[in-house]
Design a protein around this motif. Structure first.
Motif, PDB file in Angstrom:
ATOM      1  N   PHE A 201       0.867  -1.166   0.000  1.00 59.88           N
ATOM      2  CA  PHE A 201       0.000   0.000   0.000  1.00 59.88           C
ATOM      3  C   PHE A 201       0.914   1.229   0.000  1.00 59.88           C
ATOM      4  N   LEU A 202       0.550   2.245  -0.747  1.00 57.32           N
ATOM      5  CA  LEU A 202       1.263   3.531  -0.732  1.00 57.32           C
ATOM      6  C   LEU A 202       0.248   4.610  -0.389  1.00 57.32           C
ATOM      7  N   SER A 203       0.431   5.257   0.774  1.00 60.41           N
ATOM      8  CA  SER A 203      -0.438   6.355   1.183  1.00 60.41           C
ATOM      9  C   SER A 203       0.317   7.671   1.049  1.00 60.41           C
ATOM     10  N   VAL A 204      -0.334   8.640   0.432  1.00 62.56           N
ATOM     11  CA  VAL A 204       0.273   9.951   0.207  1.00 62.56           C
ATOM     12  C   VAL A 204      -0.675  11.019   0.733  1.00 62.56           C
ATOM     13  N   CYS A 205      -0.137  11.998   1.467  1.00 64.84           N
ATOM     14  CA  CYS A 205      -0.927  13.134   1.933  1.00 64.84           C
ATOM     15  C   CYS A 205      -0.120  14.398   1.690  1.00 64.84           C
ATOM     16  N   LEU A 206      -0.670  15.310   0.922  1.00 66.37           N
ATOM     17  CA  LEU A 206       0.040  16.535   0.569  1.00 66.37           C
ATOM     18  C   LEU A 206      -0.944  17.669   0.327  1.00 66.37           C
ATOM     19  N   GLY A 207      -0.409  18.866   0.196  1.00 68.65           N
ATOM     20  CA  GLY A 207      -1.248  20.023  -0.101  1.00 68.65           C
ATOM     21  C   GLY A 207      -0.397  21.199  -0.508  1.00 68.65           C
ATOM     22  N   ALA A 208      -0.985  22.086  -1.295  1.00 67.95           N
ATOM     23  CA  ALA A 208      -0.294  23.290  -1.761  1.00 67.95           C
ATOM     24  C   ALA A 208      -0.700  24.492  -0.926  1.00 67.95           C
ATOM     25  N   ASN A 209       0.232  25.409  -0.784  1.00 68.90           N
ATOM     26  CA  ASN A 209      -0.019  26.721  -0.187  1.00 68.90           C
ATOM     27  C   ASN A 209      -0.025  27.724  -1.330  1.00 68.90           C
ATOM     28  N   TYR A 210      -1.186  28.319  -1.597  1.00 69.00           N
ATOM     29  CA  TYR A 210      -1.308  29.283  -2.686  1.00 69.00           C
ATOM     30  C   TYR A 210      -1.860  30.589  -2.128  1.00 69.00           C
ATOM     31  N   ARG A 211      -1.039  31.638  -2.184  1.00 66.08           N
ATOM     32  CA  ARG A 211      -1.396  32.950  -1.637  1.00 66.08           C
ATOM     33  C   ARG A 211      -1.855  32.842  -0.184  1.00 66.08           C
TER      34      ARG A 211
END
Length: 368
Positions: free
Chosen positions: A219-229
């Protein structure tokens, strides 16, 4: 945008006046940015009888990621010898005739609070509490537009990773690549530390990437997010590496997917925070996974990645329209791995189509 910031400051001023305080000092960075447009490191915002002023330990020119300060707001940069902006703000409020100053006690240190009292001994320091955080819960369409772009950037970065060769690469390497791709697509940076978890690590919330390498059947779990302005979103997905998923992987994935869908469908204006949590948690608890679940199913996002409201069993309050939240149930089986599925959505009334899904990367159980 100047009018938007002026209106926000006006709302805060009205709330302070209602409890008998003619001045307020905002020191928490996200709150300063919300009210001033920009928040240079260390800056504080004083709303007082002499007008509003942003007091900064350095000149306003700095990192664009700190935002752009409202042109209509007076800015007072301090030299290094002038000391703490919060103390300078208290001194200014006292000399401007304010009798009381509402401050964010949950953000100020004891030493800072004492220093403010020492420079303005006649100024009564009251607690502003979470007043600004409460104003930030419901987003306007400009804020939601920034979140929408942050989600698009995040989907792009994740989509590109899924097209690359993954076997043999480390969790740490994949996390660094994802963060680079976020910036390449226009993000100011990651919204939080990217999490990549493989094999027995998968399904853990906020797993810190290690040197473990991706293997067939993981299993490959990924959690990410962008900071935009300044606005931050979040996405979490789980995949299987290089082979047809095992029966236990399919069963666990389907369970978490059903729980996540139940949570998303519960996002309607007027729904109690705890009822959204219950909608997702009930399915996982009934399947015997209640003991290892996270203390919440989701949370608000905006200028911070974890802000009000909290979708948790004991949370008090009800959802309003135009509130962006995550729905992120997960199950981790010690020694085997697990599944997390995480989306950012905006609460919308049914007449407007129901909850608006910002993160649109597929939630199918893909074999990569």
């Amino acid at each position: 945008m100047s009018e938007v910031y002026a209106v926000r400051r006006g709302l805060l001023r009205d709330r302070c006046a209602a409890v008998g305080s003619a001045a307020a000092l905002v020191s928490r960075p996200a709150n300063v940015r919300y009210l001033a447009g920009g928040a240079p490191p260390g800056a504080v915002l004083l709303l007082g009888p002499g007008g509003d002023v942003l007091i900064s330990p350095r000149d306003r020119s700095g990192d664009p990621a700190d935002g752009r300060t409202d042109d209509q707001l007076r800015v007072s940069p301090l030299s290094a010898s002038d000391g703490d902006p919060a103390v300078a703000a208290a001194d200014l409020a006292g000399s401007s005739g304010a009798e009381s100053l509402a401050v964010e006690e949950h953000h100020l240190t004891v030493a800072r609070h004492r220093a403010m009292g020492s420079v303005a001994p006649r100024l009564r320091l009251a607690d502003l509490g979470a007043t600004v955080e409460q104003l930030r819960v419901v987003k306007d369409e400009e804020e939601i537009a920034c979140l929408r772009i942050a989600a698009e950037i995040t989907d792009q970065a994740l989509g590109e990773l899924l097209e690359s060769i993954l076997v043999g690469r480390t969790e740490r390497h994949l996390a660094l690549e994802l963060e680079r791709r976020l910036v390449d697509h226009g993000a100011d940076g990651p919204a939080f530390a990217t999490s990549v978890a493989t094999g027995p690590n998968s399904g853990q919330g906020r797993h810190r990437p290690s040197d473990r390498r991706v293997e067939e059947g993981d299993f490959l779990s990924v959690c990410l997010g962008a900071n935009y302005r300044g606005y931050r979103c979040e996405i979490g997905r789980t995949f299987v590496i290089g082979t047809t998923p095992a029966d236990w992987q399919i069963e666990l994935y389907d369970l978490v997917f059903a729980a996540q869908r139940a949570g998303r469908e519960a996002l309607v204006p007027g729904a109690a925070y705890r009822d959204v949590d219950r909608a997702a948690r009930h399915l996982l608890d009934s399947a015997g996974h209640g003991g290892g679940l996270a203390p919440w199913t989701g949370h608000g996002v905006g200028l911070e990645i974890d802000e009000d409201p909290q979708l948790a069993p004991a949370a008090m309050g009800k959802l309003d329209a135009c509130v962006p939240v995550t729905v992120e149930p997960g199950v981790h089986l010690p020694g085997r791995g697990g599944v997390r599925i995480d989306d950012t959505l905006v609460v919308r009334p049914e007449a407007d189509g129901g909850p608006e899904l910002l993160t649109i990367t597929t939630k199918e159980l893909l074999a990569l």
